[in-house]
Design an enzyme around this catalytic site. Structure first.
Site, PDB file in Angstrom:
ATOM      1  N   SER A 232      32.922  45.730  36.163  1.00 28.03           N
ATOM      2  CA  SER A 232      33.299  46.231  34.839  1.00 28.03           C
ATOM      3  C   SER A 232      32.992  45.217  33.757  1.00 28.03           C
ATOM      4  O   SER A 232      32.789  44.046  34.021  1.00 28.03           O
ATOM      5  CB  SER A 232      34.808  46.530  34.824  1.00 28.03           C
ATOM      6  OG  SER A 232      35.529  45.319  34.883  1.00 28.03           O
TER       7      SER A 232
ATOM      8  N   VAL B 167      34.839  44.302  30.031  1.00 27.62           N
ATOM      9  CA  VAL B 167      36.074  44.601  29.311  1.00 27.62           C
ATOM     10  C   VAL B 167      35.852  44.318  27.821  1.00 27.62           C
ATOM     11  O   VAL B 167      35.358  43.247  27.451  1.00 27.62           O
ATOM     12  CB  VAL B 167      37.254  43.754  29.859  1.00 27.62           C
ATOM     13  CG1 VAL B 167      38.550  44.100  29.139  1.00 27.62           C
ATOM     14  CG2 VAL B 167      37.405  43.970  31.365  1.00 27.62           C
TER      15      VAL B 167
ATOM     16  N   ASP C 299      45.106  39.328  45.930  1.00 29.06           N
ATOM     17  CA  ASP C 299      44.124  38.448  45.271  1.00 29.06           C
ATOM     18  C   ASP C 299      44.783  37.708  44.110  1.00 29.06           C
ATOM     19  O   ASP C 299      44.218  37.613  43.021  1.00 29.06           O
ATOM     20  CB  ASP C 299      42.924  39.273  44.806  1.00 29.06           C
ATOM     21  CG  ASP C 299      41.711  38.398  44.477  1.00 29.06           C
ATOM     22  OD1 ASP C 299      41.694  37.221  44.910  1.00 29.06           O
ATOM     23  OD2 ASP C 299      40.800  38.873  43.792  1.00 29.06           O
TER      24      ASP C 299
HETATM   25  N1  LIG Z   1      43.789  43.402  29.650  1.00 29.87           N
HETATM   26  C1  LIG Z   1      42.900  42.455  29.315  1.00 29.87           C
HETATM   27  N2  LIG Z   1      42.999  41.814  28.155  1.00 29.87           N
HETATM   28  C2  LIG Z   1      42.108  40.845  27.822  1.00 29.87           C
HETATM   29  N3  LIG Z   1      41.093  40.478  28.590  1.00 29.87           N
HETATM   30  C3  LIG Z   1      40.951  41.103  29.764  1.00 29.87           C
HETATM   31  C4  LIG Z   1      41.822  42.123  30.185  1.00 29.87           C
HETATM   32  N4  LIG Z   1      41.452  42.551  31.390  1.00 29.87           N
HETATM   33  C5  LIG Z   1      40.378  41.831  31.705  1.00 29.87           C
HETATM   34  N5  LIG Z   1      40.061  40.961  30.746  1.00 29.87           N
HETATM   35  C6  LIG Z   1      38.955  40.016  30.753  1.00 29.87           C
HETATM   36  O1  LIG Z   1      37.847  40.628  31.378  1.00 29.87           O
HETATM   37  C7  LIG Z   1      37.459  39.892  32.530  1.00 29.87           C
HETATM   38  C8  LIG Z   1      37.040  40.859  33.626  1.00 29.87           C
HETATM   39  O2  LIG Z   1      38.113  41.656  33.979  1.00 29.87           O
HETATM   40  P1  LIG Z   1      38.480  41.965  35.479  1.00 29.87           P
HETATM   41  O3  LIG Z   1      38.574  40.677  36.237  1.00 29.87           O
HETATM   42  O4  LIG Z   1      39.654  42.848  35.507  1.00 29.87           O
HETATM   43  O5  LIG Z   1      37.174  42.751  35.901  1.00 29.87           O
HETATM   44  P2  LIG Z   1      36.775  43.183  37.348  1.00 29.87           P
HETATM   45  O6  LIG Z   1      35.511  43.975  37.247  1.00 29.87           O
HETATM   46  O7  LIG Z   1      37.953  43.794  37.991  1.00 29.87           O
HETATM   47  O8  LIG Z   1      36.450  41.781  37.971  1.00 29.87           O
HETATM   48  P3  LIG Z   1      36.684  41.205  39.379  1.00 29.87           P
HETATM   49  O9  LIG Z   1      35.313  40.934  39.851  1.00 29.87           O
HETATM   50  O10 LIG Z   1      37.441  39.940  39.118  1.00 29.87           O
HETATM   51  O11 LIG Z   1      37.434  42.188  40.181  1.00 29.87           O
HETATM   52  C9  LIG Z   1      38.656  39.060  32.891  1.00 29.87           C
HETATM   53  O12 LIG Z   1      38.267  37.875  33.492  1.00 29.87           O
HETATM   54  C10 LIG Z   1      39.333  38.819  31.565  1.00 29.87           C
HETATM   55  O13 LIG Z   1      38.792  37.663  30.975  1.00 29.87           O
END
Ligand SMILES: Nc1ncnc2c1ncn2[C@@H]1O[C@H](COP(=O)(O)OP(=O)(O)OP(=O)(O)O)[C@@H](O)[C@H]1O
Length: 914
Positions: free
Chosen positions: A23, A25, A138
């Site tokens: 994703s 964000v 995690d």
């Molecule tokens: N609610 C939030 N508010 C502000 N920043 C956020 C939020 N959620 C995520 N982020 C930012 O976006 C980045 C990516 O989000 P996240 O880790 O949830 O993505 P992911 O695709 O689930 O990644 P992962 O590979 O870690 O599972 C985070 O490292 C954070 O810096």
């Protein structure tokens, strides 16, 4: 409140906040209420389908929905979910304070008060999560965010599971000696629990272990277990090899008094970091630890004070405390930063970015990224997946069993697959082989004479010219080089002037897709990718027979094909029979008919997973060689092109009806790839249509819980997590993330750089969907498969593939046109049978980007007796063989990461148990 489904157009998208493995964000403002800020997580449908992340997205969504009900301040809230044609959207609480890890990096360490404050919030949140029957799996500082007041919010529930699910993971709990090969990793290396490493078990206590690691990290600045690679990290974990340092604040003289850690903290962490999870301290006991004596666990308001609103005296010992003010300044006015509104249509959300750079080299990857990196993935059924390098006996036995079943057919009986009534009469039934052996097959369609290879068939001089002596030793007498012949060097795949002038008459016709043909195609509802006159010879795998029998085909390899072609070239070309019209459609159907396009016989679907393609000097421009198709354990098709003069005549006779040759400018192999790609794209877009994130319930629910005030709800422990299992992300074709992709290893659209990597001896990529990317050109299939770095690296993918296949289907191995595969060493050795283990459409201009040939003949794979091995089987077995050989070598263990670590740990454990 009246329900209204949100869409992306309800938000103004601002700057990117971060991106993860599936994703990106973005900060977003609610157009209807500009005071409301959200972090909108945008997941590209295509990406998550291709990368098999649907499962994680689903888990995350459902877990967040479940946890949102308690309105706990320590959980990032999911407000809305919606989707459009391309993306899924999660509107989450905006964490204005960023990641806890960033704060920690900024200050290097937290003082005792701050550490305790965060620990208390973590304990309270973990207790809540566990009370809902959820295990995060995690936990780490990157997955802890801070809101604008500086309160913790745990995020990233993509790896979460339920207590009930987790018990299943520990299927060998009772017998710790019996760690099986299907273990899977969960977590991030530095925070992973010993029970997971040793027993593949994950419980609530595993989250507590991660908490212990975080407490240590708060005070020491780095996690307690960190090695130079994952293996070393894991070894440290299972050996409980960590020490407290006391000189953290040496560079800050005014904090000299803080350079020794409070023994109460050390004691608390000691009670957490216990190898045996049953002996590990529980959350409720943890709350009673002396370090928390000052905490009133019932005073939630106190516990949930944000660090930016706290009494600064609480933080007086915090190193570089002044910076904290600065940090607060930096965070809170963040909203006032000048940002350019990004119209949604301009957001490149479909194009996934790479994982953000790791702040600490080995601990910032999420579980999914980590799995991917180490080649560990879950299979389609969410079951545990074999770890690279572990035993493959089950898989192997499966193959052997099936093979023996085939071979052990009573003499004369026919495997079911041979009784396909659609199977066309093999051409060779009509030919005059006199030495054929009458099969005693009782099936009418197949009770026929198996052709005996004529020993008098002259060797094919063309291919013998450059065979050197050492190679000649391996060739049958009949194939010994004919010095009188001269081998035609293979030419780059450009269109040479046609030697047969009559054919040129057909060329203007062939490139025209005339209206009559179009009508026909519209009638048939198909689009023809290519059509041309060919000779086709079908050879079924027979149960018995001396030559062209199943026993002969126990190894489809260079020698066999060479032997067949050299002894039967005339026969295979069917020079006496009328050429057929071969048609390939965009749906992947391959069929032949007479030249008027009637009486079509379906041959095979190009997308068939059991289909392998080879070429034997197949040069369309010069109309030489054979394109060979193999339907695993069913048939071989030898396709060759009639002389141009014949084609010209045929075209002339069929002029009244239609112009039969279509798309002669693109060669067959390219068209096969194109057809396969079209099918893949089609599959993908179909899957994207069925993937949505509609959740009215969730939205209403979130509306009802929109208040940010924290209500302590005594939450019942759920026996399982139905919300997770009955996933509300509709993924109707849940069976597969992208079925065809299992068979077509490279997602060239996503990895264009891999397509023609010239440094191809190891230009390999393996992703977590079990896809193999490989760009290796070889001259000998077995050699290639054995030595292929891709094959070695992709063992998991192959094993996954095997797991998924109860049938005998196999990943396709497609041989590219020889012009693209030609290398000097190939030319010099004279081996024409070259493999190209990468089913994807080659689109490089002819003659360019020739990867290195791998040649390690001494490692040539020898299939076991009685085992039917197609090319793809060779690949599987060679991979496993080579992988097994690597076990035990320290060097290889060190390089093979987590799976090796598993092996090493198991080995140690077994040794200590002896
Ligand atoms: N609610 C939030 N508010 C502000 N920043 C956020 C939020 N959620 C995520 N982020 C930012 O976006 C980045 C990516 O989000 P996240 O880790 O949830 O993505 P992911 O695709 O689930 O990644 P992962 O590979 O870690 O599972 C985070 O490292 C954070 O810096």
């Amino acid at each position: 409140m009246k329900y209204r489904k949100r869409t992306a157009s309800d938000f103004v998208f601002k700057e990117e906040l971060g991106h993860g493995s599936y994703s990106t964000v973005y900060k977003a403002i609610d157009k209807h209420d500009p005071k409301k800020l959200y972090a909108i997580k945008v997941c590209s449908k295509a990406h998550i389908i291709r990368e098999a992340k649907v499962k994680y997205v689903t888990i995350e969504k459902n877990t967040l929905n479940l946890l949102a009900r308690g309105n706990h301040p320590g959980i990032v809230k999911l407000h809305y979910t919606f989707h459009d044609a391309d993306n899924l959207y999660f509107a989450l609480d905006f964490a204005a304070g960023g990641e806890l890890l960033s704060l920690l990096h900024k200050y290097r360490t937290f003082n005792e008060q701050l550490s305790r404050h965060f620990t208390v919030q973590l304990i309270d949140t973990i207790e809540y999560i566990h009370s809902k029957g959820v295990i995060h799996r995690d936990l780490k500082p990157e997955n802890v965010l801070l809101d604008k007041e500086g309160r913790l919010m745990i995020t990233d529930f993509g790896a979460a599971t339920t207590v009930a699910n987790t018990e299943v993971y520990g299927e060998n709990d009772d017998d710790p000696n019996s760690i099986n090969a299907t273990s899977s990793f969960v977590g991030t290396a530095e925070y992973v629990s010993p029970e997971l490493l040793l027993y593949n078990k994950c419980t609530r206590s595993s989250d507590i272990w991660a908490l212990g690691c975080m407490i240590y990290q708060f005070l020491e600045g780095c996690p307690p277990f960190r090695g130079s690679n994952e293996l070393k990290t894991f070894e440290k974990i299972v050996e409980l090899d960590y020490t407290w340092n006391s000189n953290n604040y040496d560079d800050n003289p005014k904090d000299n008094q803080t350079n020794s850690i409070n023994p109460l903290i050390i004691d608390t962490v000691r009670k957490i970091l216990v190898i045996d999870d049953k002996e590990r301290i529980t959350i409720s006991d943890l709350k009673g630890e002396p370090w928390f004596n000052s905490i009133n666990w019932n005073n939630k308001l106190d516990i949930w004070k944000g660090i930016f609103t706290m009494d600064q005296s609480l933080l007086r010992d915090q190193p570089r405390l002044d910076s904290l003010d600065h940090q607060k300044q930096r965070i809170i006015p963040n909203r006032q930063l000048h940002v350019i509104d990004t119209p949604i249509k301009n957001i490149t959300i479909s194009k996934q970015k790479k994982k953000k750079p790791m702040k600490i080299s080995t601990n910032t990857s999420s579980i999914v990224e980590w799995r991917k990196k180490l080649g560990i993935s879950l299979n389609q059924n969410n079951e545990k997946t074999p770890v690279t390098g572990l035993t493959n006996s089950n898989n192997e036995q499966k193959i052997i069993y099936h093979s023996q079943k085939m071979i052990n057919q009573p003499n004369g009986s026919i495997p079911l697959s041979y009784k396909n009534p659609q199977m066309t009469q093999p051409y060779y039934y009509q030919n005059s082989y006199s030495n054929g052996i009458q099969n005693k097959l009782d099936n009418n369609a197949l009770s026929q004479q198996v052709p005996q290879i004529s020993s008098t068939t002259p060797p094919i001089s063309r291919r013998m010219a450059n065979v050197n002596k050492s190679e000649a030793e391996f060739l049958p007498n009949s194939q010994l080089p004919n010095n009188n012949s001269s081998r035609q060097p293979l030419q780059p795949h450009t269109k040479p002037p046609l030697s047969d002038t009559t054919l040129s008459n057909t060329e203007p016709l062939s490139n025209t897709y005339n209206s009559k043909q179009q009508e026909l195609d519209i009638e048939y509802g198909r689009h023809i990718l290519k059509q041309d006159f060919i000779y086709i010879c079908e050879i079924p795998f027979l149960a018995v027979g001396p030559a062209l029998s199943i026993n002969s085909y126990n190894k489809i390899d260079n020698d066999l094909i060479t032997d067949i072609v050299s002894k039967n070239e005339e026969f295979l070309r069917k020079s006496n029979s009328k050429p057929k019209l071969l048609t390939l459609t965009d749906k992947g159907h391959l069929m032949y008919s007479d030249n008027l396009g009637v009486n079509e016989h379906s041959i095979v679907d190009v997308s068939d997973s059991g289909l392998s393609m080879y070429d034997f000097e197949f040069e369309e421009a010069t109309r030489k060689g054979f394109l060979i198709l193999e339907k695993y354990k069913e048939k071989l098709w030898f396709i060759s092109l009639p002389p141009a003069s014949v084609v010209s005549q045929l075209c002339a006779t069929s002029m009244n009806y239609k112009r039969p040759i279509l798309n002669s400018g693109e060669n067959w192999v390219d068209c096969f790839f194109r057809s396969r790609n079209l099918l893949e794209d089609n599959n993908l877009s179909n899957e994207m249509k069925t993937l949505n994130i509609d959740d009215k319930q969730s939205d209403e629910n979130v509306y009802n819980h929109a208040s940010t005030s924290f209500v302590t709800t005594p939450a019942p422990v759920l026996p399982a997590l139905p919300a997770i299992q009955t996933c509300s992300i509709k993924y109707e074709q849940e069976k597969k993330a992208l079925p065809a992709r299992q068979m077509t290893p490279l997602d060239h659209k996503q990895s264009p750089a891999l397509r023609y990597n010239k440094k191809s001896t190891s230009s390999t990529s393996l992703n977590n969907g079990g896809h193999i990317s490989n760009n290796i050109y070889v001259k000998d299939i077995n050699t290639a498969l054995y030595t292929s770095a891709a094959a070695v690296a992709s063992k998991n993918a192959l094993m996954n593939h095997l797991n998924k296949e109860n049938k005998e289907s196999s990943p396709s191995i497609i041989f590219a046109p020889s012009s693209r595969r030609q290398t000097p060493s190939q030319l010099s050795t004279g081996k024409e049978y070259r493999s190209y283990i990468r089913p994807q459409k080659p689109n490089k201009p002819p003659g360019s980007a020739l990867p290195t040939v791998i040649h390690q003949p001494e490692k040539k794979y020898r299939p076991p007796k009685n085992m039917i091995v197609t090319s793809s089987r060779c690949e599987v077995l060679n991979t496993l063989n080579s992988s097994n050989q690597r076990v035990g070598s320290d060097q290889s263990i060190a390089s093979s990461g987590a799976s090796a670590a598993f092996r090493s740990l198991q080995k140690k454990k077994n040794e200590s148990n002896r």
